[in-house]
Design a protein around this motif. Structure first.
Motif: not given
Length: 249
Positions: A152-156, A214-226
């Motif tokens: 839903k968010t792409g956040l990792l 609200v977490r600061r240790d999340v980044v947006k990651v493309s699903v192709e890069d997982l």
């Protein structure tokens, strides 16, 4: 929408919805992404899928031949809505809720302050992971709710030492932690109701602090890069186990 759950009717379902249902008399919830056509993509422990009971005739879907499809050595599964629910009730996970609404939710794993991405992106991630997997299942760091939240968010979450994105896991950790942290207040607050109020407040705040919105240790990651990120983390763990230090020139 209630304080405990977000129960809904099937007629309200839309493609890209993050849905969940309760198992074992509300002991825990199982999450997935509704991709349309009465199909749900969800993440399960691989050892459960490989067990003899999982291939019994009772688990064979009589309606959809592709129900239960998954790639070898992957816990990401395509199921029909009926098999996903297993006669349980249907609930929709809420996105973009305000902090006040989040804190009123007594149970974790029902909402997040994070915003959902567009439907096309959500379904693309779910279907891509159906073909390529979502790593190893971990009840605290990489479970079915983590899978749906990522779709839903792409956040990792980059900090691998703490809990994952899952609100359920945060609740399991947060409840005893709140009890421990609030125990000194029992010496100052003779009223049991007052102690219970403090404990409940700490529990809610611990849940809020671990929310991906609200977490600061999340980044947006493309699903192709997982996959490449997973492989890099695996190499780091291997190096730490052997005591080797990689030097890049």
């Amino acid at each position: 929408m209630g304080l405990l759950t977000n129960k809904m009717e099937r007629e309200e379902l839309k493609a890209g919805d993050h849905i969940y249902t309760y198992r074992a008399v509300f002991a825990y919830s199982h999450h997935g992404i509704f991709v349309g056509g009465s199909k749900v993509v969800h993440f399960r422990p691989e050892h459960n899928l490989n067990s003899p009971s999982s291939s019994s005739s009772e688990d064979i879907c009589p309606t959809f031949p592709d129900c239960g499809f998954r790639q070898p050595n992957s816990g990401v599964v395509l199921s029909c809505l009926d098999c996903f629910l297993k006669n349980g009730s249907l609930h929709r996970f809420e996105y973009g809720v305000s902090p006040s609404v989040f804190l009123t939710k007594v149970r974790g794993g029902t909402c997040t302050t994070a915003q959902s991405d567009p439907t096309d992106s959500v379904i693309h991630r779910a279907m891509y992971l159906l073909q390529n997997g979502f790593g190893n299942y971990d009840v605290f760091k990489n479970n079915c709710e983590d899978f749906a939240l990522y779709c839903k968010t792409g956040l990792l979450i980059m900090d691998k030492l703490g809990v994952g994105r899952s609100g359920q896991a945060s609740s399991v950790v947060g409840a005893p932690l709140a009890a421990v942290l609030s125990s000194p207040f029992s010496l100052l607050i003779p009223n049991p109701i007052g102690v219970a109020t403090v404990t409940a407040g700490m529990y809610c705040m611990s849940r809020y602090a671990t929310d991906i919105g609200v977490r600061r240790d999340v980044v947006k990651v493309s699903v192709e890069d997982l996959k490449s990120i997973e492989e890099a983390e695996g190499e780091e763990e291997e190096d730490s186990d052997t005591g080797l230090v990689r030097v890049t020139i």
